[in-house]
Design a protein around this motif. Structure first.
Motif, short mmCIF file in Angstrom:
data_model
loop_
_atom_site.label_atom_id
_atom_site.label_comp_id
_atom_site.label_asym_id
_atom_site.label_seq_id
_atom_site.Cartn_x
_atom_site.Cartn_y
_atom_site.Cartn_z
N SER A 161 0.84 -1.21 0.00
CA SER A 161 0.00 0.00 0.00
C SER A 161 0.87 1.25 0.00
O SER A 161 0.56 2.22 -0.68
N ASP B 204 -5.97 -0.85 -4.59
CA ASP B 204 -5.36 -1.37 -3.37
C ASP B 204 -6.25 -2.43 -2.74
O ASP B 204 -7.22 -2.11 -2.07
N GLU B 205 -5.89 -3.69 -2.94
CA GLU B 205 -6.68 -4.80 -2.41
C GLU B 205 -8.16 -4.58 -2.67
O GLU B 205 -9.00 -4.76 -1.77
MG MG Z 1 -2.18 -2.47 2.38
#
Ligand code: MG
Ligand code: ATP
Lengths: 398, 277
Positions: free
Chosen positions: A68, A189-190
């Motif tokens: 991240s 992000d994910e």
């Molecule tokens: Mg992360």
């Protein structure tokens, strides 16, 4: 071709005494040593790689590995401590606030794990949010938003509030919001990690379909190797803030750069990833039709110890297989050609055929598998039954 | 012995000496505001105003609030305290508005700037815990006796919740939403107006409610410096040991408090339930 994104020696350090931490890093100190000595956390350590236009690039690693943080350096939601990032020719790291805002508005959009939707706004208003920030008039932005809403399959939900939608639907809103600006680069992000497995697979499929149409440059983060392999054109693997390998899913599985990567990839279902092109012997001995008669073919069989040979034309078009006992037969009859004994009805694989897809071949035939070019039908290589069986039984020894 | 009192005394004296004209003009402005509000409240006959307020309370906070407003204000009129109630209401409205106009921006500033937040916190603690009577002294020194020092003391006492809850509301906006907003290229003004304030609004409105309630609780204290209104009635009850009068004034204050509370609370609740526009 210049890369869409060029990440050049990006280092990110959290904490006060960054100078000292950076110096220690240059002297080769480890993340733990730096933390003990300076109290600083190394989020990302000297990451360098290029991402090509239209590429689906996955960054993967365990929790806390710095994914991240690295992603947020790309649009400077977090300022990198050192290093450069280029978008096309623009050095993002040196932009002032105004220029950075323009990049965020027009070129790079982001999708978040927790969706990050505005709860007090409808789906339509959420999707049009980026355009609203740019000052696009209401009618125009609603029109654009309506298009992306349809694209992500949310037509009919325009006037709903996010809280009334399921997780999967909310992330569609997040995706639509990111697409509404028509950016060149999508940072995710994910994006699917908060969804349950079924929805997740479905979203992956839809994202891949979308990508087929849009050809965005996507940087996608996940801690799930299966997801990485499924989606990624290339994968970067991170550990403790370092990028330890960048490669195609197949490269990562077949030639892991370190112990760490191989321990990681051990659990993966290789059958769905390994393709014919990495299993095949690219210089198989062949019986060349019209050049090699029965005599020539037998000589080749004797020298290789094989009792089956692929038959090809002079310019390498694959014809089928010939068997030792039948070639002997035609030779005894005094034929000058092997034409009569070429078995033409055999299954073939293409370079991107996966091991999984080749499984039926094992059961059906005892022949090797010919790998041919999907259009020209030229023989590219040969996979022996042995190689195929060893691969499917999951051995790592190849 | 450390004589903090001396220093404060000197400081206040210095202020009155050098800022005399300033305090005078502030006094005129505030006085005009209170009078204007009182004039507006007095424009229509009492029964029309009661009816309007009851309808408003009913629309905002439901029928029970409406009925309560009707009966409560009717009782106040019946007890003969209507003029004092309007005086108090005007005083509270002006004080609360000024407190909010100062408090909310400070709250926003403190939320966005850690340093400001750190400096403000002890000041707010001080303002809130200092016995409210103490504010009467500088108030009188600056503005003499009357409504204006009452407003001044009320503002100081009632402002902290507006600041605190505004800061809290903004800080409670989920980090991922703020991050998402920034990632789409929002300026900090856009972030404030389009995301932080709307999402903080229920908390800010809770602050508004508390500020009004605190202002109301200053009514009796403000009456000690001749601010008038219902406080004066209660004060008369105390000083002349007229239990009945004291209680009547007290009941009128409570009725006013309940009505204002129900109405201001309804804004916060409606916000949260609000669907789309
Ligand atoms: Mg992360
Ligand atoms: N604001 C911060 N201040 C200090 N350290 C931080 C901060 N943000 C992240 N870190 C640290 O940096 C490292 C990398 O964190 P990051 O969130 O990038 O990891 P990640 O790979 O995204 O993990 P996850 O899968 O849990 O999201 C971690 O050690 C984390 O504790």
């Amino acid at each position: 071709m210049i890369p869409k994104l060029k990440i050049e020696n990006i280092t990110l350090i959290f904490g006060r005494d960054r100078e000292k931490a950076l110096n220690m890093l240059h002297e080769g100190a480890s993340k733990a040593e730096i933390l003990a000595e300076t109290g600083c956390t190394v989020g990302v350590k000297e990451a360098s790689f290029d991402i090509q236009p239209g590429e689906f690039f996955v960054i993967m690693g365990l929790s806390g590995s710095g994914k991240s943080s690295l992603l947020r350096c790309l649009n400077r939601l977090i300022e990198p401590t050192s290093g450069n990032i280029f978008l096309n020719d623009t050095n993002i790291t040196t932009l002032n606030d105004k220029e950075l805002q323009q990049i965020r508005r027009k070129e790079i959009s982001m999708v978040f794990q927790q969706f990050g939707l505005l709860p007090h706004r409808t789906v339509m208003e959420n999707v049009a949010f980026g355009l609203e920030l740019q000052g696009v008039p209401v009618a125009e932005r609603n029109e654009k938003a309506a298009k992306v809403i349809e694209l992500v399959g949310l037509k009919g939900y325009e006037q709903q509030l996010p809280s009334g939608l399921s997780g999967g639907m909310q992330q569609r809103v997040g995706l639509a919001r990111a697409l509404a600006n028509d950016p060149e680069v999508l940072l995710m992000d994910e994006a699917f990690s908060a969804l349950d497995p079924l929805i997740r697979t479905q979203m992956q499929d839809e994202l891949m379909d979308l990508q087929e149409k849009m050809h965005k440059t996507i940087v996608f983060i996940t801690h799930d190797l299966d997801e990485a392999i499924r989606l990624g054109d290339r994968i970067a693997i991170m550990k403790d803030g370092e990028v330890i390998q960048v490669g195609t899913p197949e490269e990562i599985l077949t030639t892991p750069a370190t112990e760490y990567v191989s321990s990681f990839v051990e659990k993966v279902d290789r059958k769905a990833v390994i393709t014919a092109s990495s299993l095949m012997d690219t210089k198989p001995v062949t019986a060349i039709f019209r050049k090699d008669g029965p005599e020539g073919s037998l000589r080749k069989m004797r020298s290789t110890g094989l009792n089956i040979l692929p038959a090809v034309t002079i310019d390498k078009h694959f014809l089928g297989f010939v068997y030792l006992h039948e070639v002997l037969e035609v030779k005894r009859r005094g034929d000058k050609t092997i034409e009569a004994v070429i078995h033409r009805e055999v299954p073939v694989a293409y370079p991107d055929t996966t091991v999984e897809q080749m499984l039926p071949f094992i059961a059906e035939t005892d022949k090797p598998v010919a790998v041919v070019h999907p259009e020209t039908n030229k023989l590219l290589g040969l996979i022996s039954q042995t190689a195929l069986i060893i691969e499917t039984t999951g051995s790592q020894t190849l | 012995m450390i004589k903090i009192g001396k220093y404060i005394e000197h400081f206040i004296n210095w202020l009155t000496l050098h800022f005399g004209p300033f305090f005078k003009s502030v006094k005129h402005i505030v006085e005009a505001m209170v009078n204007a509000v009182q004039w507006v409240l007095g424009i229509m006959p009492w029964y029309v105003l009661i009816l309007l307020l009851a309808i408003f309370a009913w629309r905002r906070a439901g029928w029970s609030a409406g009925v309560f407003t009707l009966l409560g204000l009717g009782l106040i009129y019946g007890m003969g305290y209507w003029p004092q109630t309007m005086e108090t209401l005007a005083l509270i409205l002006v004080s609360a508005c000024i407190a909010l106009l100062i408090g909310i921006p400070f709250g926003i500033w403190a939320a966005r700037n850690n340093m400001v937040g750190k400096i403000l916190r002890p000041i707010l603690d001080f303002m809130q815990t200092m016995p409210a009577f103490v504010y009467l002294i500088p108030a009188v020194l600056f503005f003499g006796l009357g409504k204006v020092p009452g407003v001044f003391a009320t503002i100081i006492f009632a402002m902290p919740p507006a600041v605190r809850l505004t800061t809290l509301g903004i800080q409670q906006v989920p980090k991922d939403i703020v991050e998402a907003t920034r990632s789409f290229g929002a300026t900090s003004t856009q972030l404030l107006l389009k995301v932080e304030l709307p999402l903080a609004m229920p908390t800010i409105l809770a602050g508004v409610n508390q500020t009004i309630m605190m202002a109301l609780s200053m009514v009796v204290i403000a009456a000690m410096i001749a601010a008038g209104g219902l406080g004066e009635i209660v004060l008369k009850g105390i000083t002349q040991l007229k239990i009945g009068v004291g209680f009547e004034g007290g009941i009128a204050v409570v009725i006013l408090a309940i009505i204002l509370d129900r109405i201001t609370q309804s804004f916060g609740k409606k916000r949260m339930k609000k669907t789309s526009n």
